[in-house]
Design a protein around this motif. Structure first.
Motif, PDB file in Angstrom:
ATOM      1  N   LEU A 139       0.851  -1.077  -0.001  1.00  0.00           N
ATOM      2  CA  LEU A 139       0.024   0.127   0.027  1.00  0.00           C
ATOM      3  C   LEU A 139       0.987   1.310   0.065  1.00  0.00           C
ATOM      4  CD1 LEU A 139      -2.794  -0.980   2.521  1.00  0.00           C
ATOM      5  CD2 LEU A 139      -2.786  -1.190   0.094  1.00  0.00           C
ATOM      6  N   ILE A 140       1.885   1.284   0.870  1.00  0.00           N
ATOM      7  CA  ILE A 140       2.805   2.418   0.775  1.00  0.00           C
ATOM      8  C   ILE A 140       3.491   2.623  -0.553  1.00  0.00           C
ATOM      9  CG2 ILE A 140       4.939   3.249   1.921  1.00  0.00           C
ATOM     10  CD1 ILE A 140       3.935   2.153   4.387  1.00  0.00           C
ATOM     11  N   LEU A 141       3.997   1.413  -1.022  1.00  0.00           N
ATOM     12  CA  LEU A 141       4.566   1.431  -2.392  1.00  0.00           C
ATOM     13  C   LEU A 141       3.480   2.222  -3.662  1.00  0.00           C
ATOM     14  CD1 LEU A 141       6.712  -1.739  -2.403  1.00  0.00           C
ATOM     15  CD2 LEU A 141       7.464   0.478  -2.143  1.00  0.00           C
ATOM     16  N   LEU A 142       2.203   1.590  -3.142  1.00  0.00           N
ATOM     17  CA  LEU A 142       1.380   1.993  -4.238  1.00  0.00           C
ATOM     18  C   LEU A 142       1.022   3.522  -4.199  1.00  0.00           C
ATOM     19  CD1 LEU A 142      -0.774   1.615  -6.624  1.00  0.00           C
ATOM     20  CD2 LEU A 142      -2.510   0.914  -4.702  1.00  0.00           C
ATOM     21  N   LEU A 143       1.250   4.092  -2.861  1.00  0.00           N
ATOM     22  CA  LEU A 143       0.927   5.558  -2.464  1.00  0.00           C
ATOM     23  C   LEU A 143       2.252   6.492  -3.248  1.00  0.00           C
ATOM     24  CD1 LEU A 143      -0.032   7.758  -0.673  1.00  0.00           C
ATOM     25  CD2 LEU A 143       1.431   7.235   1.070  1.00  0.00           C
ATOM     26  N   LEU A 144       3.395   5.966  -3.229  1.00  0.00           N
ATOM     27  CA  LEU A 144       4.523   6.481  -3.801  1.00  0.00           C
ATOM     28  C   LEU A 144       4.093   6.590  -5.194  1.00  0.00           C
ATOM     29  CD1 LEU A 144       7.425   5.135  -1.910  1.00  0.00           C
ATOM     30  CD2 LEU A 144       6.387   7.375  -1.597  1.00  0.00           C
ATOM     31  N   PHE A 145       3.653   5.442  -6.038  1.00  0.00           N
ATOM     32  CA  PHE A 145       3.439   5.322  -7.318  1.00  0.00           C
ATOM     33  C   PHE A 145       2.456   6.265  -7.683  1.00  0.00           C
ATOM     34  CE2 PHE A 145       1.202   3.453 -10.975  1.00  0.00           C
ATOM     35  CZ  PHE A 145       2.153   3.487 -12.102  1.00  0.00           C
ATOM     36  N   ALA A 220      11.705 -10.707  -6.806  1.00  0.00           N
ATOM     37  CA  ALA A 220      11.484  -9.700  -8.199  1.00  0.00           C
ATOM     38  C   ALA A 220      10.258  -8.955  -7.838  1.00  0.00           C
ATOM     39  CB  ALA A 220      11.477 -10.838  -9.236  1.00  0.00           C
ATOM     40  N   SER A 221       9.273  -9.402  -7.579  1.00  0.00           N
ATOM     41  CA  SER A 221       7.931  -8.613  -7.327  1.00  0.00           C
ATOM     42  C   SER A 221       8.170  -7.416  -6.554  1.00  0.00           C
ATOM     43  CB  SER A 221       6.744  -9.564  -6.708  1.00  0.00           C
ATOM     44  OG  SER A 221       6.426 -10.576  -7.841  1.00  0.00           O
ATOM     45  N   TRP A 222       9.023  -7.804  -5.251  1.00  0.00           N
ATOM     46  CA  TRP A 222       9.020  -6.726  -4.512  1.00  0.00           C
ATOM     47  C   TRP A 222       9.885  -5.513  -5.363  1.00  0.00           C
ATOM     48  CZ3 TRP A 222       6.002  -5.556  -0.794  1.00  0.00           C
ATOM     49  CH2 TRP A 222       5.459  -6.716  -0.260  1.00  0.00           C
ATOM     50  N   GLY A 223      10.967  -6.155  -5.732  1.00  0.00           N
ATOM     51  CA  GLY A 223      11.917  -5.296  -6.533  1.00  0.00           C
ATOM     52  C   GLY A 223      11.318  -4.508  -7.598  1.00  0.00           C
ATOM     53  N   ILE A 224      10.414  -4.927  -8.190  1.00  0.00           N
ATOM     54  CA  ILE A 224       9.600  -4.093  -9.390  1.00  0.00           C
ATOM     55  C   ILE A 224       8.683  -3.057  -8.798  1.00  0.00           C
ATOM     56  CG2 ILE A 224       7.806  -4.439 -11.179  1.00  0.00           C
ATOM     57  CD1 ILE A 224       9.115  -7.129 -11.892  1.00  0.00           C
ATOM     58  N   CYS A 225       7.901  -3.467  -7.716  1.00  0.00           N
ATOM     59  CA  CYS A 225       7.217  -2.598  -7.047  1.00  0.00           C
ATOM     60  C   CYS A 225       8.106  -1.519  -6.392  1.00  0.00           C
ATOM     61  CB  CYS A 225       6.408  -3.178  -5.750  1.00  0.00           C
ATOM     62  SG  CYS A 225       4.925  -4.282  -6.192  1.00  0.00           S
ATOM     63  N   VAL A 226       9.000  -1.483  -5.810  1.00  0.00           N
ATOM     64  CA  VAL A 226      10.013  -0.420  -5.373  1.00  0.00           C
ATOM     65  C   VAL A 226      10.548   0.257  -6.345  1.00  0.00           C
ATOM     66  CG1 VAL A 226      12.111   0.028  -3.964  1.00  0.00           C
ATOM     67  CG2 VAL A 226      10.476  -1.855  -3.107  1.00  0.00           C
ATOM     68  N   GLY A 227      11.054  -0.388  -7.458  1.00  0.00           N
ATOM     69  CA  GLY A 227      11.588   0.441  -8.489  1.00  0.00           C
ATOM     70  C   GLY A 227      10.656   1.348  -9.230  1.00  0.00           C
ATOM     71  N   VAL A 228       9.477   0.955  -9.695  1.00  0.00           N
ATOM     72  CA  VAL A 228       8.437   1.674 -10.302  1.00  0.00           C
ATOM     73  C   VAL A 228       8.131   2.883  -9.517  1.00  0.00           C
ATOM     74  CG1 VAL A 228       6.089   1.299 -11.133  1.00  0.00           C
ATOM     75  CG2 VAL A 228       7.737  -0.447 -11.756  1.00  0.00           C
ATOM     76  N   SER A 229       7.852   2.327  -8.136  1.00  0.00           N
ATOM     77  CA  SER A 229       7.510   3.771  -7.322  1.00  0.00           C
ATOM     78  C   SER A 229       8.484   4.516  -7.082  1.00  0.00           C
ATOM     79  CB  SER A 229       7.247   3.113  -5.750  1.00  0.00           C
ATOM     80  OG  SER A 229       6.143   2.039  -5.791  1.00  0.00           O
ATOM     81  N   VAL A 230       9.551   4.232  -7.109  1.00  0.00           N
ATOM     82  CA  VAL A 230      10.751   5.403  -6.881  1.00  0.00           C
ATOM     83  C   VAL A 230      10.864   6.026  -8.120  1.00  0.00           C
ATOM     84  CG1 VAL A 230      13.194   5.776  -6.457  1.00  0.00           C
ATOM     85  CG2 VAL A 230      11.786   4.258  -4.950  1.00  0.00           C
ATOM     86  N   LEU A 231      10.892   5.241  -9.247  1.00  0.00           N
ATOM     87  CA  LEU A 231      11.152   5.966 -10.593  1.00  0.00           C
ATOM     88  C   LEU A 231       9.980   6.865 -10.946  1.00  0.00           C
ATOM     89  CD1 LEU A 231      12.625   6.298 -13.334  1.00  0.00           C
ATOM     90  CD2 LEU A 231      11.115   4.209 -13.982  1.00  0.00           C
ATOM     91  N   ALA A 232       8.502   6.608 -10.415  1.00  0.00           N
ATOM     92  CA  ALA A 232       7.414   7.239 -10.866  1.00  0.00           C
ATOM     93  C   ALA A 232       7.262   8.571  -9.965  1.00  0.00           C
ATOM     94  CB  ALA A 232       6.046   6.539 -10.600  1.00  0.00           C
TER      95      ALA A 232
END
Length: 251
Positions: A139-145, A220-232
């Motif tokens: 949820l926090i990662l989705l918030l950042l995205f 891998a799933s966590w990495g994609i979520c974190v990477g996409v959130s930070v990048l967005a």
């Protein structure tokens, strides 16, 4: 940023009050809305289209809650600068406060909606796994995205008003490209490959794995979520900072 925290808090509270103003049930709608939507959609997709998913009501409300937050928060953020144009022209306020407050207010609303997920778990007698305690992470990662997407939309909408109309079409297509109410299992491999290009796929999948299946998502799933959130978020801040210089000319 620290000195603007009280302002950000007041804007979030204002958004919540405006949303439920003159509503008899008020904040209860944050609980009732996902439950009512889940009831209708569960009937349609369980008995008419017959999706074979264990505990489909819980599967559905998990996806529906996260998608509704993303959709609502980015739409509200998109209008935030335009809607506060008069205030921006009169006093100096960091303009990014407005889209941020809209995303945070939607996040608070979603937090209330989590109670609906708990109710469905109890009614359907879903097992309570210890992994579910990790539910705040996706949820926090989705918030950042959502914050990053909201910043981009709020800046672009000042220059191109057509964005506000186009985004409704984009989110409709985006929703159907996200496994909110349908299963991924059983789909052709090439379709699954395309679906996995969608960032929302990973946020929903991580949340469902923790809450519904009691498993820890892969690294891998966590990495994609974190990477996409930070990048967005990084792109959103960069775009907003660059475009905000001439907001006054277009508001």
């Amino acid at each position: 940023m620290q000195k603007y925290k009280p302002l950000l808090r007041e804007l979030v509270v204002r958004d919540l009050k405006v949303k439920y103003r003159r509503s008899f049930l008020g904040y209860l709608w944050s609980l009732l809305n996902p439950l009512l939507m889940m009831t209708v959609m569960s009937f349609v997709f369980s008995y008419i289209f017959r999706y074979d998913i264990d505990n489909y009501p819980l599967y559905l409300i998990c996806g529906q809650t996260l998608w509704s937050f993303f959709n609502e928060s980015t739409n509200m953020a998109m209008y935030s600068v335009l809607g506060n144009g008069a205030l921006i022209k009169k006093v100096y306020i960091p303009k990014f406060i407005f889209p941020m407050s809209r995303v945070f207010s939607s996040f608070v609303t979603m937090s209330f909606s989590l109670g609906a997920i708990l109710i469905v778990m109890l009614v359907t007698r879903a097992p309570l796994h210890w992994q579910a305690l990790l539910f705040p992470l996706p949820l926090i990662l989705l918030l950042l995205f959502s914050m990053g997407v909201g910043l981009i939309l709020s800046a672009l909408s000042v220059y191109f008003r057509d964005i506000t109309h186009l985004y409704n079409v984009i989110t409709l297509a985006w929703m159907y490209a996200t496994p909110v109410f349908y299963p991924v299992s059983g789909m052709p491999p090439e379709v699954v490959t395309v679906l996995k290009l969608n960032p929302m796929y990973y946020y929903l999948d991580c949340f469902r794995q923790l809450v519904l299946y009691g498993t820890i998502p892969s690294a891998a799933s966590w990495g994609i979520c974190v990477g996409v959130s930070v990048l967005a978020l990084a792109i959103g801040l960069a775009v907003f900072r660059k475009l905000q210089r001439n907001f006054i000319l277009y508001l």
